[in-house]
Design a protein around this motif. Structure first.
Motif, mmCIF file in Angstrom:
data_model
loop_
_atom_site.group_PDB
_atom_site.id
_atom_site.type_symbol
_atom_site.label_atom_id
_atom_site.label_comp_id
_atom_site.label_asym_id
_atom_site.label_seq_id
_atom_site.Cartn_x
_atom_site.Cartn_y
_atom_site.Cartn_z
ATOM 1 N N ALA A 8 0.829 -1.208 0.000
ATOM 2 C CA ALA A 8 0.000 0.000 0.000
ATOM 3 C C ALA A 8 0.863 1.258 0.000
ATOM 4 O O ALA A 8 0.588 2.202 -0.748
ATOM 5 C CB ALA A 8 -0.937 -0.003 1.207
ATOM 6 N N LEU A 9 1.908 1.265 0.824
ATOM 7 C CA LEU A 9 2.806 2.420 0.880
ATOM 8 C C LEU A 9 3.485 2.636 -0.471
ATOM 9 O O LEU A 9 3.549 3.758 -0.977
ATOM 10 C CB LEU A 9 3.865 2.227 1.965
ATOM 11 N N SER A 10 3.981 1.563 -1.071
ATOM 12 C CA SER A 10 4.663 1.681 -2.361
ATOM 13 C C SER A 10 3.707 2.137 -3.456
ATOM 14 O O SER A 10 4.071 2.959 -4.297
ATOM 15 C CB SER A 10 5.313 0.355 -2.735
ATOM 16 N N ALA A 11 2.497 1.607 -3.444
ATOM 17 C CA ALA A 11 1.511 2.025 -4.446
ATOM 18 C C ALA A 11 1.144 3.495 -4.270
ATOM 19 O O ALA A 11 1.068 4.246 -5.246
ATOM 20 C CB ALA A 11 0.263 1.142 -4.353
ATOM 21 N N LEU A 12 0.929 3.912 -3.028
ATOM 22 C CA LEU A 12 0.615 5.321 -2.767
ATOM 23 C C LEU A 12 1.770 6.214 -3.198
ATOM 24 O O LEU A 12 1.550 7.241 -3.856
ATOM 25 C CB LEU A 12 0.305 5.528 -1.285
ATOM 26 N N ASN A 13 2.987 5.812 -2.855
ATOM 27 C CA ASN A 13 4.174 6.583 -3.248
ATOM 28 C C ASN A 13 4.249 6.699 -4.767
ATOM 29 O O ASN A 13 4.493 7.778 -5.313
ATOM 30 C CB ASN A 13 5.415 5.894 -2.687
ATOM 31 N N GLY A 60 10.752 10.239 -4.682
ATOM 32 C CA GLY A 60 11.050 9.091 -5.536
ATOM 33 C C GLY A 60 12.304 8.328 -5.168
ATOM 34 O O GLY A 60 12.535 7.231 -5.675
ATOM 35 N N VAL A 61 13.119 8.853 -4.258
ATOM 36 C CA VAL A 61 14.393 8.212 -3.953
ATOM 37 C C VAL A 61 14.203 6.818 -3.342
ATOM 38 O O VAL A 61 14.963 5.899 -3.642
ATOM 39 C CB VAL A 61 15.278 9.128 -3.073
ATOM 40 N N GLY A 62 13.192 6.621 -2.528
ATOM 41 C CA GLY A 62 12.943 5.310 -1.912
ATOM 42 C C GLY A 62 12.495 4.271 -2.922
ATOM 43 O O GLY A 62 12.962 3.125 -2.903
ATOM 44 N N LEU A 63 11.595 4.648 -3.811
ATOM 45 C CA LEU A 63 11.156 3.704 -4.846
ATOM 46 C C LEU A 63 12.291 3.391 -5.810
ATOM 47 O O LEU A 63 12.397 2.261 -6.294
ATOM 48 C CB LEU A 63 9.955 4.261 -5.617
ATOM 49 N N PHE A 157 16.971 -5.532 -3.312
ATOM 50 C CA PHE A 157 15.829 -4.889 -2.676
ATOM 51 C C PHE A 157 14.591 -5.415 -3.371
ATOM 52 O O PHE A 157 14.473 -5.311 -4.592
ATOM 53 C CB PHE A 157 15.905 -3.359 -2.828
ATOM 54 N N GLU A 158 13.682 -5.986 -2.619
ATOM 55 C CA GLU A 158 12.481 -6.526 -3.232
ATOM 56 C C GLU A 158 11.618 -5.402 -3.762
ATOM 57 O O GLU A 158 11.466 -4.372 -3.116
ATOM 58 C CB GLU A 158 11.684 -7.351 -2.230
ATOM 59 N N THR A 159 11.062 -5.614 -4.921
ATOM 60 C CA THR A 159 10.141 -4.631 -5.472
ATOM 61 C C THR A 159 8.742 -4.962 -4.994
ATOM 62 O O THR A 159 8.479 -6.033 -4.457
ATOM 63 C CB THR A 159 10.183 -4.622 -7.010
ATOM 64 N N VAL A 160 7.843 -4.060 -5.216
ATOM 65 C CA VAL A 160 6.468 -4.222 -4.769
ATOM 66 C C VAL A 160 5.815 -5.418 -5.435
ATOM 67 O O VAL A 160 5.022 -6.129 -4.846
ATOM 68 C CB VAL A 160 5.662 -2.937 -5.072
ATOM 69 N N GLU A 161 6.176 -5.683 -6.690
ATOM 70 C CA GLU A 161 5.568 -6.783 -7.425
ATOM 71 C C GLU A 161 6.091 -8.135 -6.965
ATOM 72 O O GLU A 161 5.632 -9.156 -7.429
ATOM 73 C CB GLU A 161 5.818 -6.617 -8.933
ATOM 74 N N GLY A 162 7.109 -8.143 -6.093
ATOM 75 C CA GLY A 162 7.607 -9.392 -5.559
ATOM 76 C C GLY A 162 8.865 -9.891 -6.254
ATOM 77 O O GLY A 162 9.505 -10.799 -5.774
ATOM 78 N N SER A 163 9.218 -9.312 -7.389
ATOM 79 C CA SER A 163 10.466 -9.712 -8.015
ATOM 80 C C SER A 163 11.599 -8.917 -7.375
ATOM 81 O O SER A 163 11.369 -7.964 -6.648
ATOM 82 C CB SER A 163 10.412 -9.433 -9.519
#
Length: 170
Positions: A8-13, A60-63, A157-163
């Motif tokens: 949710a945090l990553s999607a909102l970001n 955007g630095v965290g993503l 670093f894991e991405t939001v999509e799981g890869s």
């Protein structure tokens, strides 16, 4: 629960970044079109676009970290054994966390000192512009904290999509 919060945090970001970029593109497009069609431009357009870019950069630095978008130097950890590589990644993670914490403090101090000044065209407080620094680095710390175990174990670093993002020391 943590994974759901992370997603949710990553999607909102991501959506906030998309919104900022969309607003910036629309403002610049409208300003250029008006300049060429009517010989008049929007007086605040360049200023607002600049501040939107500042906010996009810091938020955007965290993503970017999670997607492996920062410069990665992998020669040393690749040459080390698994345990030594994990210890090196731990040191890098601590340096990243320390730097981000310092930037949150510096950003907050800067907001306090410069917040009384007003922007030239829109006349809003620079406090709102400089808020991007501590907010962005706090968000960076959150993204790093949510992916630190994966990073320590695999260098990814894991991405939001799981890869997993490309290997590296970010």
């Amino acid at each position: 629960m943590l994974e759901k919060t992370d997603r949710a945090l990553s999607a909102l970001n991501r959506w906030v970044l998309i919104g900022l970029l969309t607003a910036m593109v629309c403002i610049i497009f409208a300003n250029v079109a008006l300049r060429y069609l009517t010989d008049h431009s929007i007086t605040w357009a360049e200023e607002v676009a600049r501040y939107l870019m500042v906010w996009m950069t810091f938020l955007g630095v965290g993503l970017t970290l999670r997607r492996g978008g920062h410069v990665a130097i992998t020669a040393l950890p690749d040459a080390l054994g698994p345990r030594a590589a994990m210890m090196l990644r731990g040191a890098v993670a601590l340096l990243l966390l320390g730097f981000a914490a310092l930037m949150v403090k510096i950003g907050a101090d800067y907001m306090g000192r410069m917040g009384r000044q007003l922007t030239p065209a829109t006349r809003i407080s620079f406090w709102w512009i400089y808020l991007a620094m501590p907010a962005g680095f706090a968000l960076f710390v959150t993204h790093l904290a949510l992916t630190i175990i994966s990073y320590l174990r695999s260098g990814r670093f894991e991405t939001v999509e799981g890869s997993a993002a490309p290997r590296g020391l970010a």
